[in-house]
Write a protein that holds these residues in place. Structure first.
Motif, short mmCIF file in Angstrom:
data_model
loop_
_atom_site.label_atom_id
_atom_site.label_comp_id
_atom_site.label_asym_id
_atom_site.label_seq_id
_atom_site.Cartn_x
_atom_site.Cartn_y
_atom_site.Cartn_z
N PRO A 94 0.83 -1.22 0.00
CA PRO A 94 0.00 0.00 0.00
C PRO A 94 0.86 1.26 0.00
O PRO A 94 1.83 1.37 0.75
CB PRO A 94 -0.81 -0.13 1.29
N ILE A 98 -3.75 4.65 -1.97
CA ILE A 98 -4.88 3.96 -1.36
C ILE A 98 -5.84 4.92 -0.67
O ILE A 98 -7.00 4.57 -0.41
CB ILE A 98 -4.43 2.88 -0.34
N TYR A 106 -7.79 -4.30 3.43
CA TYR A 106 -6.66 -4.49 2.52
C TYR A 106 -5.80 -5.60 3.08
O TYR A 106 -5.22 -5.46 4.16
CB TYR A 106 -5.86 -3.19 2.43
N LYS A 142 -6.80 2.32 6.32
CA LYS A 142 -5.84 3.01 5.46
C LYS A 142 -4.75 3.69 6.30
O LYS A 142 -3.57 3.64 5.97
CB LYS A 142 -6.56 4.04 4.59
#
Length: 201
Positions: A94, A98, A106, A142
């Protein structure tokens, strides 16, 4: 696209769409999942777009595929307004890109059976939550991915600062909805809040 669901699947079973251009891997994921869910597989992005409809509850989506990429599939799903939960299952590390992707979780390959099942279960639970809670969990994921990045400069970027600001905004909106969380997700949310409080000290 291949339907991996059993013949005696009931109408209230959740449907999981597995998307990966490595056919053997997609089929393996389907084998792991099909005792619990109705499972469909798509071996490229175009097949995934054909399979995506209102009946799909969770998508396990590879990012790197020839032609239509996983990112393209995700963007199209959100443009269509489909209310499915999406977990990227990928070997791609990542990066800052993202932040603008509309996924819910994820996972970095390799992924084992237990992790895959837990992820689908968790996303199905979250699909019943308020939109603000769903968005908070996605943003928190994230944030965690980027904070753990090997690129130490990621956390010094404007995009990361904006993500943190969005998390703080969402956190302020959650007071009225946390009562509807199950114990596991409440604990995750509490840990996230505690970590943020610790950072502020």
């Amino acid at each position: 696209m291949t339907d991996e669901g059993s013949d005696d699947a009931t109408a209230d079973e959740a449907t999981v769409l597995v998307v990966d251009d490595e056919e053997g891997l997609a089929d393996l994921y389907a084998i792991w999942l099909r005792d619990r869910y109705s499972v469909e597989t798509a071996y490229d992005g175009e097949a995934a777009l054909d399979a995506l409809d209102e009946d799909v509850d969770v998508v396990l989506l590879d990012r790197q595929m020839p032609g239509v990429s996983g990112d393209d599939v995700l963007e199209t799903a959100r443009e269509r307004g489909l209310d499915c939960r999406v977990a990227m299952v990928t070997a791609v590390e990542p990066e800052l890109d993202i932040v603008d992707l509309g996924f819910d979780d994820y996972l970095r390959k390799p992924v084992d059976r237990e992790t895959l099942l837990e992820t689908v279960d968790r996303l199905l639970r979250r699909s019943t939550y308020d939109d603000a809670v769903q968005e908070y969990f996605a943003a928190a994921r994230k944030h965690a991915l980027l904070a753990e990045s090997n690129d130490l400069n990621v956390t010094d970027t404007e995009e990361f600062d904006e993500l943190e600001a969005r998390l703080a905004e969402l956190r302020d909106r959650l007071d009225d909805v946390v009562g509807g969380l199950d114990d596991e997700d409440y604990e995750v949310l509490f840990r996230q809040f505690s970590a943020e409080d610790g950072d502020d000290e």
